[in-house]
Design a protein around this motif. Sequence first.
Motif, PDB file in Angstrom:
ATOM      1  N   GLY A 195      25.915   0.133 -22.905  1.00 40.59           N
ATOM      2  CA  GLY A 195      25.223  -1.092 -22.523  1.00 40.59           C
ATOM      3  C   GLY A 195      25.229  -1.330 -21.023  1.00 40.59           C
ATOM      4  O   GLY A 195      25.678  -0.501 -20.237  1.00 40.59           O
ATOM      5  N   ARG A 196      24.742  -2.506 -20.632  1.00 38.15           N
ATOM      6  CA  ARG A 196      24.659  -2.882 -19.227  1.00 38.15           C
ATOM      7  C   ARG A 196      25.231  -4.273 -19.029  1.00 38.15           C
ATOM      8  O   ARG A 196      25.313  -5.058 -19.962  1.00 38.15           O
ATOM      9  CB  ARG A 196      23.209  -2.833 -18.730  1.00 38.15           C
ATOM     10  N   GLY A 197      25.634  -4.559 -17.794  1.00 35.10           N
ATOM     11  CA  GLY A 197      26.202  -5.869 -17.492  1.00 35.10           C
ATOM     12  C   GLY A 197      25.517  -6.488 -16.291  1.00 35.10           C
ATOM     13  O   GLY A 197      25.199  -5.797 -15.316  1.00 35.10           O
ATOM     14  N   LYS A 198      25.272  -7.781 -16.349  1.00 38.75           N
ATOM     15  CA  LYS A 198      24.705  -8.505 -15.218  1.00 38.75           C
ATOM     16  C   LYS A 198      25.763  -8.630 -14.118  1.00 38.75           C
ATOM     17  O   LYS A 198      26.951  -8.822 -14.390  1.00 38.75           O
ATOM     18  CB  LYS A 198      24.249  -9.898 -15.651  1.00 38.75           C
ATOM     19  N   VAL A 199      25.324  -8.534 -12.860  1.00 33.87           N
ATOM     20  CA  VAL A 199      26.263  -8.659 -11.747  1.00 33.87           C
ATOM     21  C   VAL A 199      25.556  -9.266 -10.535  1.00 33.87           C
ATOM     22  O   VAL A 199      24.405  -8.954 -10.244  1.00 33.87           O
ATOM     23  CB  VAL A 199      26.865  -7.279 -11.383  1.00 33.87           C
ATOM     24  N   LEU A 236      32.949  -5.625 -10.245  1.00 35.96           N
ATOM     25  CA  LEU A 236      31.806  -4.774 -10.586  1.00 35.96           C
ATOM     26  C   LEU A 236      31.120  -4.242  -9.331  1.00 35.96           C
ATOM     27  O   LEU A 236      30.678  -3.088  -9.298  1.00 35.96           O
ATOM     28  CB  LEU A 236      30.813  -5.556 -11.449  1.00 35.96           C
ATOM     29  N   THR A 237      31.047  -5.069  -8.271  1.00 36.34           N
ATOM     30  CA  THR A 237      30.433  -4.617  -7.027  1.00 36.34           C
ATOM     31  C   THR A 237      31.253  -3.503  -6.384  1.00 36.34           C
ATOM     32  O   THR A 237      30.705  -2.518  -5.875  1.00 36.34           O
ATOM     33  CB  THR A 237      30.265  -5.788  -6.048  1.00 36.34           C
ATOM     34  N   VAL A 238      32.580  -3.637  -6.406  1.00 40.70           N
ATOM     35  CA  VAL A 238      33.451  -2.580  -5.883  1.00 40.70           C
ATOM     36  C   VAL A 238      33.235  -1.286  -6.666  1.00 40.70           C
ATOM     37  O   VAL A 238      33.132  -0.189  -6.084  1.00 40.70           O
ATOM     38  CB  VAL A 238      34.931  -2.998  -5.944  1.00 40.70           C
ATOM     39  N   LEU A 239      33.144  -1.385  -7.987  1.00 39.96           N
ATOM     40  CA  LEU A 239      32.936  -0.199  -8.817  1.00 39.96           C
ATOM     41  C   LEU A 239      31.592   0.463  -8.517  1.00 39.96           C
ATOM     42  O   LEU A 239      31.464   1.693  -8.583  1.00 39.96           O
ATOM     43  CB  LEU A 239      33.026  -0.565 -10.298  1.00 39.96           C
ATOM     44  N   GLU A 288      21.550  -5.372 -12.802  1.00 34.29           N
ATOM     45  CA  GLU A 288      22.420  -4.874 -13.866  1.00 34.29           C
ATOM     46  C   GLU A 288      23.180  -3.643 -13.390  1.00 34.29           C
ATOM     47  O   GLU A 288      22.666  -2.849 -12.609  1.00 34.29           O
ATOM     48  CB  GLU A 288      21.611  -4.501 -15.100  1.00 34.29           C
ATOM     49  N   CYS A 289      24.401  -3.495 -13.880  1.00 31.41           N
ATOM     50  CA  CYS A 289      25.172  -2.290 -13.592  1.00 31.41           C
ATOM     51  C   CYS A 289      25.467  -1.562 -14.899  1.00 31.41           C
ATOM     52  O   CYS A 289      25.460  -2.163 -15.977  1.00 31.41           O
ATOM     53  CB  CYS A 289      26.464  -2.630 -12.853  1.00 31.41           C
ATOM     54  N   TYR A 290      25.742  -0.268 -14.781  1.00 29.77           N
ATOM     55  CA  TYR A 290      25.956   0.548 -15.972  1.00 29.77           C
ATOM     56  C   TYR A 290      26.656   1.838 -15.570  1.00 29.77           C
ATOM     57  O   TYR A 290      26.666   2.234 -14.397  1.00 29.77           O
ATOM     58  CB  TYR A 290      24.624   0.859 -16.669  1.00 29.77           C
TER      59      TYR A 290
END
Length: 282
Positions: free
Chosen positions: A71-75, A94-97, A111-113
């Motif tokens: 899936g994906r996550g909002k960031v 999440l931004t660091v990742l 979105e990030c994934y």
Amino acid sequence: MDFDELVKWYDGYQIGDEPSMFNPNSVMQALRSRRCRSFWASTGAFDAVANYIHMNFEGLKDDVIKMLAGGRGKVNTTKFQNDMSIVRSRDDVLTVLIHLGYLSYNWRKKECYIPNLEVEGEMSNAVETTDWTNVVKALQESEELLQATLDGDCKAVAQGIDVAHDENTSILSYNNENSLACVLSIAYFYARNDYVIHRELATGKGFADLVLIPRKNVDLPAIVLELKYNRDADSAIDQILRRQYPAKVSQYTGDLLLVGINYDRESKTHECQIQRWEMVGE
């Protein structure tokens, strides 16, 4: 080398609107060694990733599990101060990742994934260093769940999904087929090594809830999973046949498993039926 394997392992990053960006170092390492595997550099950044995940800001745990399931996550990346020593929220983590390459980012959808199999393995390793013992156990047991499915062991499959459900009901309100499909994606995490997993794939006269298509050069049957909530597993199998799902999926492979799964709200347990599909004329 097999280009599809290189895509599976090292593609998936986005920069701007470019949809296909590989990890160049890993590609070169794979070409030199003549095989695909993880060449992710082990650095101090891994310890930071594990620590950030462990903090579990604002339900970060659920986001990580969903992304491991495809899936994906909002960031919101605009809050980050560009200082890894100042990480105070879920969006910061999440931004660091994203900066470290553990996640890819779609700037249009915000979105990030997880981009590929190489990084998926590293994220899984990071999760295993946390105290999320039930999550780690579920990921480890997903290999057994896939094997039970391939063996046609309905009881073992139902029990395996029970375990995944007990740990992951916080991700969604577990009250319909959609939430069941999310948990199933997590339960079949290990299958991503050999399968491309599709949610709601167009098949025949409808959309199958979960379809596992074997990757290139993988000698395994395709799997169609139909999910029911407060019904029964037999009706799930009937729907697969009635809507002619096998006819569409057979374009990918000659072997097929039909899997019907039902969740009973009263007993809080899952029921499973598995049927092997024989192609006419085969």
